[in-house]
Each structure stands twice: as C-alpha cells, then as structure tokens.
Design an enzyme around this catalytic site. Sequence first.
Site, PDB file in Angstrom:
ATOM      1  N   VAL A  32       0.838  -1.204   0.000  1.00 59.84           N
ATOM      2  CA  VAL A  32       0.000   0.000   0.000  1.00 59.84           C
ATOM      3  C   VAL A  32       0.877   1.260   0.000  1.00 59.84           C
ATOM      4  O   VAL A  32       0.607   2.214  -0.737  1.00 59.84           O
ATOM      5  CB  VAL A  32      -0.965  -0.001   1.212  1.00 59.84           C
ATOM      6  CG1 VAL A  32      -1.819   1.261   1.217  1.00 59.84           C
ATOM      7  CG2 VAL A  32      -1.847  -1.242   1.188  1.00 59.84           C
ATOM      8  N   LYS A 107      -5.999  -0.928  10.982  1.00 56.15           N
ATOM      9  CA  LYS A 107      -7.221  -1.320  11.716  1.00 56.15           C
ATOM     10  C   LYS A 107      -6.925  -1.737  13.152  1.00 56.15           C
ATOM     11  O   LYS A 107      -7.661  -1.399  14.065  1.00 56.15           O
ATOM     12  CB  LYS A 107      -7.952  -2.446  10.970  1.00 56.15           C
ATOM     13  CG  LYS A 107      -7.099  -3.678  10.763  1.00 56.15           C
ATOM     14  CD  LYS A 107      -7.510  -4.489   9.556  1.00 56.15           C
ATOM     15  CE  LYS A 107      -6.302  -5.286   9.088  1.00 56.15           C
ATOM     16  NZ  LYS A 107      -6.491  -5.995   7.860  1.00 56.15           N
ATOM     17  N   VAL A 134     -11.003   0.231   7.319  1.00 59.75           N
ATOM     18  CA  VAL A 134     -12.178  -0.645   7.285  1.00 59.75           C
ATOM     19  C   VAL A 134     -12.691  -0.767   5.854  1.00 59.75           C
ATOM     20  O   VAL A 134     -13.029   0.234   5.224  1.00 59.75           O
ATOM     21  CB  VAL A 134     -13.324  -0.080   8.161  1.00 59.75           C
ATOM     22  CG1 VAL A 134     -14.523  -1.026   8.142  1.00 59.75           C
ATOM     23  CG2 VAL A 134     -12.853   0.157   9.588  1.00 59.75           C
ATOM     24  N   GLY A 136     -11.319  -1.340   3.012  1.00 67.17           N
ATOM     25  CA  GLY A 136     -10.512  -0.813   1.902  1.00 67.17           C
ATOM     26  C   GLY A 136     -11.058   0.488   1.357  1.00 67.17           C
ATOM     27  O   GLY A 136     -11.182   1.484   2.074  1.00 67.17           O
ATOM     28  N   ASP A 202      -9.898 -10.394  12.117  1.00 67.45           N
ATOM     29  CA  ASP A 202      -9.717  -9.211  11.264  1.00 67.45           C
ATOM     30  C   ASP A 202     -11.054  -8.478  11.087  1.00 67.45           C
ATOM     31  O   ASP A 202     -11.138  -7.258  11.253  1.00 67.45           O
ATOM     32  CB  ASP A 202      -9.155  -9.670   9.900  1.00 67.45           C
ATOM     33  CG  ASP A 202      -9.019  -8.537   8.907  1.00 67.45           C
ATOM     34  OD1 ASP A 202      -8.002  -7.826   8.973  1.00 67.45           O
ATOM     35  OD2 ASP A 202      -9.936  -8.338   8.082  1.00 67.45           O
ATOM     36  N   LYS A 206     -12.479  -4.614  12.542  1.00 67.91           N
ATOM     37  CA  LYS A 206     -13.136  -3.609  11.675  1.00 67.91           C
ATOM     38  C   LYS A 206     -14.536  -3.276  12.196  1.00 67.91           C
ATOM     39  O   LYS A 206     -14.957  -2.113  12.184  1.00 67.91           O
ATOM     40  CB  LYS A 206     -13.197  -4.135  10.241  1.00 67.91           C
ATOM     41  CG  LYS A 206     -11.808  -4.270   9.605  1.00 67.91           C
ATOM     42  CD  LYS A 206     -11.858  -5.076   8.320  1.00 67.91           C
ATOM     43  CE  LYS A 206     -10.481  -5.250   7.701  1.00 67.91           C
ATOM     44  NZ  LYS A 206     -10.468  -6.257   6.615  1.00 67.91           N
ATOM     45  N   GLY A 303      -5.862  -4.622  -1.328  1.00 66.64           N
ATOM     46  CA  GLY A 303      -5.116  -4.397  -2.568  1.00 66.64           C
ATOM     47  C   GLY A 303      -4.392  -3.065  -2.528  1.00 66.64           C
ATOM     48  O   GLY A 303      -4.866  -2.113  -1.885  1.00 66.64           O
TER      49      GLY A 303
HETATM   50  N1  HSE Z   1      -6.891  -9.609   4.933  1.00 64.50           N
HETATM   51  C1  HSE Z   1      -7.839  -8.543   4.765  1.00 64.50           C
HETATM   52  C2  HSE Z   1      -9.020  -9.094   3.972  1.00 64.50           C
HETATM   53  C3  HSE Z   1      -7.191  -7.380   4.049  1.00 64.50           C
HETATM   54  O1  HSE Z   1      -8.963 -10.224   3.463  1.00 64.50           O
HETATM   55  O2  HSE Z   1     -10.029  -8.411   3.864  1.00 64.50           O
HETATM   56  C4  HSE Z   1      -7.820  -6.057   4.315  1.00 64.50           C
HETATM   57  O3  HSE Z   1      -7.896  -5.708   5.667  1.00 64.50           O
END
Ligand code: HSE
Length: 426
Positions: A32, A107, A134, A136, A202, A206, A303
């Site tokens: 990024v 995050k 959060v 992307g 993850d 978020k 991404g």
């Molecule tokens: N590993 C995370 C996903 C990347 O798959 O959404 C973005 O936080």
Amino acid sequence: MSAEARALDAEQDLAKPGASTLPVGLLGHGTVGAAVARMLADRGEAIAGLTGRRPELAGVLTRSRGSFEEILRRSEIVIELIGGIEPARGYVLAALRAGRHVVTANKQLICEHGEELFAAARENGAQLRFEAAVAGVVPVVRVLTESLAGIEIRRIHGIVNGTTNFILSAMEAGADYEHALTQAQEKGFAEADPEADVSGADAAAKMAILARLAFGTPVRLADVRYEGIEHLISDDLQYARELGLGLKLIGTAERLAGGVSVRVHPAFLYGHHPLASIGGPFNAVTVEADSITEITMSGPGAGGPQTASAVLGDLLSVISAAGSPGPPVAAPVALPLLEDTDSAFYLHMEVADEPGVLVAVAGVLDRWGASVKSVLQRGLGENARLVMVTHPLSESRLRSAVGEIGELPFVRSPPRAIRVIEEEFE
Ligand code: HSE
C-alpha cells in the site's frame, strides 16, 4: 544501488519550497505504501487543482531507511502504513502531539488504541483519518462520520473480510476450504498470518471501529464476539442453497434495548438481502436507520491501488478541512455491550431414519421456544440428514435446545447451528 533503492531515493527528494507545496511523510513502503507513493506522484497536480496544495513526499520511512524524527520535522501530514501496534502507535501519537495531521490504514491500531489517538488529535487540533482501515476503498468511515453523522444508526451489517468472502464463494462453487485459502493467499488478499482472516479476528477489529463510529461507544477486539469459517463444511453451503440461503462471514453492530451488540460469525442470508450477491474478495457494508431504511456500499476491501485510493481521499479531506475544529470522531459515551442476542438459526444434523424422529426434534425446539420455519430431509441409507431453519430466538435458548437434541438416542452427529439473517427492506 538497487532499482528499489533508487526509486526510494527519488521519492525521498525533499519537498520543493513554494506556497502550494504540502510536505507529506510516508511511514511504510509495502504494497500500500508503494502504491500511495506512486499515486502522490501521478495525482499531485490534480490534487493541487482541487485543493490549492500539491502534496509532495517529505520522506519515506522503511525498516532499513529513513528517520522518523527527520520525517516528522519536515511534514505537515503523516501517512502511517506500517500496520500493527508498535512502532506505529508511537509514531502516530508523536505526530498528533506535534500537531501533524495523520492518515492511517491501520485497523489494529484504531481498534485497540482509538480512544488514545482520538483524544490526542482533539487535544492538539490535528486530524486523524482512517478510511482505509475498514473495508478498503468502500467509503463507510466517511459515510458514518459525515454523511450519516446527524441521524441515529440502528444497525450495520458488513462483509469486511475479503479473504473469507473469497473462500466461501469458492466453496459454494465446489472448491474445498484448503484450496480456496491457498488461492486467497496467492492473490494477496489474506493477512501475513491468515489465521486473523479465517478466525474472524480481522473482521471483528473492523466491526469494533464501525460500532465506535456509529454508536459512540468504545469497542475493542476483546469486546467483540467472533467466530470464523474454519469449521464450515461444503455440505452447509449445498443444503442451504436448496432453502434459498447463501453463506457469508457477517459482522454485525446493532443498537438494542439496553445496549449495543458487536459480533462476527458465519450467517446465512436470503437472496434478496443486499449483501447476498457480494461474491469473491469484495467487501460490502449495509447501514440501517429509521430515517433512511438502508444503504449499501460495496467495493474492493484490499489491494495496493485500491487501499491507496482511500488513503488519497483522506489526504484530500485533511487538506480541505485544515483549520476546522478537530477530527470527525466525538468523545466517547460508554454503552453496555450485550452478548445474548436473538437470531434465526439453521440446524443441520444426521439422524436415524425412523418414525418419531422429526416429532422428537421438533418437541425439543418447541420446549426452548424455537419455532420452525422450514425443513429439508434427505435419506442417507439407514440415516437421514435433517436441515431446519428456525424463527428468531435467543442464542442461549438455541444452544440449550441443540445440546438436548445432541443427547437424543437417534441423533448420529451433533447438530450444527449457524445463524440466519432475516432482515428485509421494502
Ligand atoms: N486480509 C484482509 C481481507 C485485508 O482479506 O479483507 C484487508 O484488511
């Protein structure tokens, strides 16, 4: 000198003096960070045209190059793309305390240390923006803190982890779990340790951030009840399809009588739900409020260029709002966090194919207050597979019923229970 080192040197050229120049410090130069550096170069003129300030890199900090103190001294805005808690927390705090605006995609940092950082921003007249933390490039942070900041949000549902959504879509198409996970890693959606993706952690981080923004109450990862997708099997997806259901890893943050519930778990959706059609690595968030019914936003959740686009948007917001009173996150108001919430459930069990079985299972459900909405039964030789969907009841009652059903003599495998989201919008 390597090509990468030469590119870094070019990026670290000191911002040229001039009224329209905006010196930006970049912490982190991974996927990024590199995309942000490229976009700053490509879009600098366009941003200058929109804001009157042309952002230019004042320095790039990587593991092996650059000095944070030097970059801080030279920058008006700091972009943090290191990820994780330390040293990112120390750098962001130092930048805010020095009155620098900060943009971050981190995050974990916002989830675990948001209150400390929001307070530092407020106290020092600096902005802290984190749209990319959060979902992307899906602009849910902006929508909650600006577009919908004036109304009372009732509920948020989100597909906020691209890896698990990709895996579930692949399993629905017939792939097995391990193969789909390997593909997600190869495509670069998964975290370095994909355990954070598949365990739901993850997505939980978020959803904690979204709950804080929507309801004003501080929520950390430890406050979120989360389950992942590791225990799901292809059968769950195939049978549910016959009942008109699709399976997603869903984050929920909702205001209930007496408090707020924030949770992440696999859930079935009926085909008409706005999140039902979100497939592959995409993210989507549905926000519900009495005054708006619902809105749904979707797009890439990970991404390089995608996440960098959200970072650039935050940079523009910082420039446009510079001089205005503080960041868009208000001081916290603590609300109780609730654990036992109502939901409809899908139940899947193997039973002996003999008289009285269905009545006995239905009897247990009835005693615990679970009303059955639909049933599907398939023969398996001497056994049968029984799939049921209940109307909503509390999770604790459902767990008690499932425990009791598991003890019945003709039940061959313990029932599998997965929540079903029933909301409809008219
Ligand atoms: N590993 C995370 C996903 C990347 O798959 O959404 C973005 O936080």
